[in-house]
Design a protein around this motif. Structure first.
Motif, PDB file in Angstrom:
ATOM      1  N   HIS A   1     -10.851  -1.923  -5.666  1.00  0.00           N
ATOM      2  CA  HIS A   1      -9.501  -2.268  -5.205  1.00  0.00           C
ATOM      3  C   HIS A   1      -8.510  -2.304  -6.374  1.00  0.00           C
ATOM      4  O   HIS A   1      -7.417  -1.743  -6.292  1.00  0.00           O
ATOM      5  CB  HIS A   1      -9.531  -3.612  -4.477  1.00  0.00           C
ATOM      6  CG  HIS A   1      -8.199  -4.027  -3.939  1.00  0.00           C
ATOM      7  ND1 HIS A   1      -7.509  -3.288  -3.000  1.00  0.00           N
ATOM      8  CD2 HIS A   1      -7.403  -5.092  -4.222  1.00  0.00           C
ATOM      9  CE1 HIS A   1      -6.357  -3.884  -2.732  1.00  0.00           C
ATOM     10  NE2 HIS A   1      -6.276  -4.977  -3.464  1.00  0.00           N
TER      11      HIS A   1
ATOM     12  N   GLU B   1      -7.600   1.136  -7.594  1.00  0.00           N
ATOM     13  CA  GLU B   1      -6.644   1.804  -6.699  1.00  0.00           C
ATOM     14  C   GLU B   1      -5.233   1.262  -6.937  1.00  0.00           C
ATOM     15  O   GLU B   1      -4.266   2.032  -7.015  1.00  0.00           O
ATOM     16  CB  GLU B   1      -7.107   1.584  -5.249  1.00  0.00           C
ATOM     17  CG  GLU B   1      -6.359   2.398  -4.220  1.00  0.00           C
ATOM     18  CD  GLU B   1      -5.136   1.684  -3.678  1.00  0.00           C
ATOM     19  OE1 GLU B   1      -4.137   2.367  -3.373  1.00  0.00           O
ATOM     20  OE2 GLU B   1      -5.167   0.453  -3.567  1.00  0.00           O
TER      21      GLU B   1
ATOM     22  N   HIS C   1      -6.401   6.682 -15.086  1.00  0.00           N
ATOM     23  CA  HIS C   1      -7.736   7.080 -14.634  1.00  0.00           C
ATOM     24  C   HIS C   1      -8.707   7.193 -15.815  1.00  0.00           C
ATOM     25  O   HIS C   1      -9.819   6.663 -15.777  1.00  0.00           O
ATOM     26  CB  HIS C   1      -7.650   8.405 -13.872  1.00  0.00           C
ATOM     27  CG  HIS C   1      -8.980   8.927 -13.440  1.00  0.00           C
ATOM     28  ND1 HIS C   1      -9.691   8.372 -12.399  1.00  0.00           N
ATOM     29  CD2 HIS C   1      -9.744   9.933 -13.931  1.00  0.00           C
ATOM     30  CE1 HIS C   1     -10.839   9.021 -12.269  1.00  0.00           C
ATOM     31  NE2 HIS C   1     -10.893   9.974 -13.187  1.00  0.00           N
TER      32      HIS C   1
ATOM     33  N   ARG D   1      -3.780   2.588 -10.361  1.00  0.00           N
ATOM     34  CA  ARG D   1      -3.354   4.003 -10.333  1.00  0.00           C
ATOM     35  C   ARG D   1      -1.933   4.142  -9.786  1.00  0.00           C
ATOM     36  O   ARG D   1      -1.251   5.106 -10.101  1.00  0.00           O
ATOM     37  CB  ARG D   1      -4.320   4.836  -9.505  1.00  0.00           C
ATOM     38  CG  ARG D   1      -5.608   5.123 -10.235  1.00  0.00           C
ATOM     39  CD  ARG D   1      -6.495   6.111  -9.490  1.00  0.00           C
ATOM     40  NE  ARG D   1      -7.789   6.158 -10.143  1.00  0.00           N
ATOM     41  CZ  ARG D   1      -8.862   5.477  -9.759  1.00  0.00           C
ATOM     42  NH1 ARG D   1      -8.807   4.694  -8.705  1.00  0.00           N
ATOM     43  NH2 ARG D   1      -9.982   5.561 -10.419  1.00  0.00           N
ATOM     44  N   ARG D   2      -1.507   3.164  -8.970  1.00  0.00           N
ATOM     45  CA  ARG D   2      -0.147   3.201  -8.408  1.00  0.00           C
ATOM     46  C   ARG D   2       0.829   2.338  -9.202  1.00  0.00           C
ATOM     47  O   ARG D   2       1.962   2.137  -8.798  1.00  0.00           O
ATOM     48  CB  ARG D   2      -0.179   2.752  -6.944  1.00  0.00           C
ATOM     49  CG  ARG D   2      -0.938   3.735  -6.053  1.00  0.00           C
ATOM     50  CD  ARG D   2      -0.872   3.395  -4.577  1.00  0.00           C
ATOM     51  NE  ARG D   2      -1.614   2.192  -4.233  1.00  0.00           N
ATOM     52  CZ  ARG D   2      -1.056   1.053  -3.798  1.00  0.00           C
ATOM     53  NH1 ARG D   2       0.230   0.946  -3.645  1.00  0.00           N
ATOM     54  NH2 ARG D   2      -1.815   0.014  -3.516  1.00  0.00           N
TER      55      ARG D   2
ATOM     56  N   SER E   1       0.810  -1.219   0.000  1.00  0.00           N
ATOM     57  CA  SER E   1       0.000   0.000   0.000  1.00  0.00           C
ATOM     58  C   SER E   1       0.848   1.275   0.000  1.00  0.00           C
ATOM     59  O   SER E   1       0.373   2.331  -0.411  1.00  0.00           O
ATOM     60  CB  SER E   1      -0.964  -0.002   1.187  1.00  0.00           C
ATOM     61  OG  SER E   1      -0.242  -0.178   2.386  1.00  0.00           O
TER      62      SER E   1
END
Length: 195
Positions: free
Chosen positions: A82, A85, A60, A88-89, A46
């Motif tokens: 999930h 998210e 995005h 995006r990283r 994370s």
């Protein structure tokens, strides 16, 4: 063989990925022989963010376009939220338990170089031509439905063959994580050398 807990794995992966990033050896496919462990490994990172602002924007917009095909309530499914998210990283997960539309999104973002780290089961190596700069094996052992065994040469070659992108990398890098004992050379030879 002891696999280590999620905390130990997180530390191993954060260190390994920092090293690969500093040596410009991303993107990487991490082959993990369990769907649950793929999810665990990605979720455990994370604190890791591998994308630039413009890459985040591109991811995005791509996600919005693709997920518009889903019904409104389906866009709010925990797996969709999930994975969005993670993506995006610059992280992705690919296994048979992932919704087909999400697998397709992961594959497309990976092929564009926007997924920098992909945790995948061996099915990713079978039908999809998605080479990476580096391949990491989380283990050299897998469960074949009956028992745990070392990878067979054909399985190893299929997955290791994803390392090195034709026309982009002079060589590919393959890393075998040794979380417990270091494998015997004879076992490695048996796994790597097709007779």
């Amino acid at each position: 063989m002891h696999q280590g807990g999620p905390g130990q794995d997180r530390g191993i992966y954060l260190s390994l990925l920092a090293s690969l990033r500093s040596r410009a050896q991303l993107p990487v496919v991490v082959f993990t022989f369990s769907r649950g462990r793929c999810d665990e490994q990605a979720s455990g990172l994370s604190s890791l963010d591998l994308t630039t602002g413009s890459e985040k924007s591109e991811i995005h917009l791509f996600l919005q376009r693709c997920l518009a095909r889903l019904r409104g309530s389906d866009r709010q499914l925990p797996q969709v939220l999930h994975m969005s998210e993670l993506l995006r990283r610059g992280l992705g997960v690919h296994h048979s338990g992932i919704l087909p539309i999400l697998k397709e999104i992961v594959e497309m973002l990976f092929s564009r170089g926007l997924v920098k780290v992909l945790f995948a089961t061996e099915t990713f190596a079978m039908g999809v031509n998605m080479p990476a700069r580096t391949v990491v094996f989380d283990s050299m052992r897998k469960h074949d439905g009956a028992t745990f065994r070392d990878l067979l040469p054909g399985e190893y070659v299929q997955m290791a063959g994803r390392a090195g992108r034709r026309g982009l990398d002079p060589t590919g890098t393959v890393i075998l994580l040794c979380k417990g004992r270091v494998p015997e050379m004879a076992d490695l030879h048996r796994m790597m050398l097709v007779s």
